[in-house]
Design a protein around this motif. Structure first.
Motif, mmCIF file in Angstrom:
data_model
loop_
_atom_site.group_PDB
_atom_site.id
_atom_site.type_symbol
_atom_site.label_atom_id
_atom_site.label_comp_id
_atom_site.label_asym_id
_atom_site.label_seq_id
_atom_site.Cartn_x
_atom_site.Cartn_y
_atom_site.Cartn_z
ATOM 1 N N VAL A 22 0.859 -1.182 0.000
ATOM 2 C CA VAL A 22 0.000 0.000 0.000
ATOM 3 C C VAL A 22 0.895 1.231 0.000
ATOM 4 O O VAL A 22 1.682 1.438 0.923
ATOM 5 N N TYR A 23 0.785 2.025 -1.055
ATOM 6 C CA TYR A 23 1.587 3.236 -1.148
ATOM 7 C C TYR A 23 1.109 4.282 -0.136
ATOM 8 O O TYR A 23 -0.030 4.234 0.347
ATOM 9 N N SER A 24 1.972 5.238 0.126
ATOM 10 C CA SER A 24 1.624 6.301 1.069
ATOM 11 C C SER A 24 0.462 7.153 0.576
ATOM 12 O O SER A 24 -0.193 7.825 1.377
ATOM 13 N N VAL A 43 -2.736 4.091 -2.816
ATOM 14 C CA VAL A 43 -2.875 3.221 -3.982
ATOM 15 C C VAL A 43 -2.204 1.878 -3.695
ATOM 16 O O VAL A 43 -1.120 1.823 -3.105
ATOM 17 N N VAL A 44 -2.849 0.794 -4.103
ATOM 18 C CA VAL A 44 -2.241 -0.532 -3.992
ATOM 19 C C VAL A 44 -1.248 -0.678 -5.137
ATOM 20 O O VAL A 44 -1.624 -0.647 -6.314
ATOM 21 N N GLY A 45 0.027 -0.833 -4.793
ATOM 22 C CA GLY A 45 1.077 -0.809 -5.803
ATOM 23 C C GLY A 45 1.621 -2.161 -6.197
ATOM 24 O O GLY A 45 2.454 -2.244 -7.100
ATOM 25 N N ARG A 46 1.172 -3.239 -5.539
ATOM 26 C CA ARG A 46 1.674 -4.577 -5.869
ATOM 27 C C ARG A 46 0.567 -5.606 -5.693
ATOM 28 O O ARG A 46 -0.350 -5.417 -4.893
ATOM 29 N N SER A 77 -2.810 -5.173 -7.773
ATOM 30 C CA SER A 77 -2.257 -3.840 -7.980
ATOM 31 C C SER A 77 -3.232 -2.971 -8.769
ATOM 32 O O SER A 77 -3.903 -3.438 -9.698
ATOM 33 N N GLU A 78 -3.292 -1.700 -8.390
ATOM 34 C CA GLU A 78 -4.162 -0.750 -9.088
ATOM 35 C C GLU A 78 -3.401 0.098 -10.104
ATOM 36 O O GLU A 78 -4.001 0.933 -10.785
#
Length: 462
Positions: free
Chosen positions: A322-324, A327-330, A339-340
């Motif tokens: 989960v990015y800061s 956004v779900v990054g993986r 991932s989004e």
């Protein structure tokens, strides 16, 4: 087209949401770490007092325990929910990720916390009212349950930096997420420094003893604990740093202010000198001095340590997925998470974010700056203040002399690929990059002057 399940953005225009969370969390660390270390210290001190027939030490336990009821358990019970509230509105998906992974761990921690709260009341109010064996058992149970809460919370905090085991992403599982190379180093570091904090705060209580001999014994005991734990904390810190993932080590080396290690060195060195002084001259231990040292530990020690620990896990906020910016990054197959990034690459932020106003979903000449502001809110404001104050103001990173095209090109080159280790991957369509660039440039104080100068220097066409 499905929208991404993002939440509204909490915008604080004064200092930024990150600082608000940091201030509350740092204060809570002071209160909570003092109580955990004191609980373990009391378990030893109560047994020692009974074995050596020193009732004065039991009086210190009683007074310090009474002090903790307000200092740690009242103030800590205010800042604890404050952390939950502020982090939930600042990083709802990060908190959601933690809850989905550790809901039963947190439930277990709350059970032990209830026992801990009951234990401190029993320990304080039953001095001299129950037999020695019962009272020492209460002290030991109080210490063990308190430290168990620390163990559980540290495991969750370590997951925020780096999931426990490599197979967690594929298989899931709470124990795979909880236990990792960083967990016990983190626990060791916090354990050492919490005894330092406890010894400093304990000086506020010890300084009020009128019995000079009792004050001397307690002050010297606290001084020894403080010096040993501070030096052990430095060793544990080195162990902790050696367990950080590569990205965190790079951020630590290149992105943190140079004053942070200096502040930590001053905090440790000053603390050791303080305890050396109170050991050599216990009569110099005064409530005001101990209180001032507590504030110094909070400002010069805990604040830079907590800020550094939170900063080095960027760009992730939980579990390296989960990015800061939420956004779900993986992909995380073990949690059923996808991932989004592909959806953002295909359709853009403005079209897929659930809380972008309808009139801003398409960039036009008339709404470009406003659409850029919406992008900055959604993609940047969790880590960068949009005002001139607060944490890492966005305007600080751009020159007023830059053109809109140059800024847009930088945004797409630096962010779209995800190759900037400390920044999230932020795929921007060309029109979105132009809109974000227009907004950023509109916030720069010297922009009008720079634009006028560039216009004056431009060649005149005849």
């Amino acid at each position: 087209m499905d929208l991404i399940g993002l939440y509204p953005t909490w915008l604080d225009t004064s200092v930024g949401s990150g600082w608000i969370v940091g201030i509350i969390a740092t204060a809570h660390v002071l209160f909570s770490h003092t109580s955990v270390a004191a609980a373990i210290f009391f378990a030893w001190l109560v047994n020692h007092a009974y074995r050596t027939n020193q009732p004065g030490l039991l009086e210190f336990v009683r007074r310090y325990g009474m002090f903790l009821l307000v200092f740690s358990y009242v103030l800590g019970s205010i800042t604890g929910p404050g952390i939950w509230y502020s982090t939930t509105v600042a990083s709802p998906r990060g908190i959601s990720a933690l809850i989905h992974s550790f809901v039963w761990m947190w439930a277990t921690e709350w059970v032990f916390f209830v026992i801990e709260v009951a234990g401190v009341y029993m320990l304080v109010y039953l001095v001299g009212k129950v037999d020695v064996r019962t009272h020492t058992r209460i002290a030991v149970i109080f210490g063990l349950t308190s430290y168990t809460t620390m163990l559980i919370i540290v495991g969750i905090l370590s997951f925020m930096m780096w999931p426990g085991r490599p197979e967690w992403a594929e298989t899931g599982g709470v124990l795979n997420a909880f236990y990792g190379g960083n967990t016990f180093a983190h626990l060791g570091m916090r354990t050492a420094f919490m005894f330092t904090i406890m010894a400093v705060v304990g000086g506020i209580v010890a300084a009020r003893f009128e019995d000079a001999e009792l004050k001397r014994r307690v002050a010297r005991t606290l001084s020894v604990v403080g010096i040993v734990s501070a030096l052990a904390g430095v060793a544990m810190l080195q162990w902790y740093l050696s367990t950080l993932p590569e990205t965190a080590a790079i951020v630590l080396e290149n992105r943190l202010p140079e004053r942070f290690p200096v502040m930590l060195a001053v905090a440790v060195g000053g603390t050791v000198l303080y305890f050396a002084l109170t050991w050599a001259q216990p009569r110099l231990l005064m409530p005001g001095l101990a209180a001032a040292m507590t504030v110094a530990i909070l400002v010069v020690g805990l604040w830079p340590e907590e800020v550094a620990r939170e900063s080095v896990r960027k760009p992730w906020v939980a579990g390296q997925y989960v990015y800061s910016n939420q956004v779900v990054g993986r992909d995380v197959p073990g949690m059923g998470v996808k991932s989004e990034i592909p959806k953002l690459e295909a359709h853009g932020w403005l079209a897929t974010h659930a809380f972008i106003p309808q009139e801003l979903r398409t960039v036009r000449d008339g709404n470009r700056v406003e659409a850029g502001r919406a992008l900055a809110l959604a993609a940047c404001s969790n880590c960068h203040s949009l005002s001139a104050t607060g944490m890492r103001p966005l305007a600080r990173y751009f020159s007023p002399a830059a053109s809109e095209g140059e800024v847009a090109e930088y945004l797409q080159a630096a962010l779209a690929s995800g190759n900037t280790l400390y920044m999230p991957q932020i795929p921007l369509r060309a029109d979105e990059a132009q809109a974000l660039a227009a907004y950023i440039l509109s916030t720069l104080p010297g922009r009008a002057t720079a634009t006028a100068a560039a216009t004056a220097q431009a060649p005149v066409k005849e």
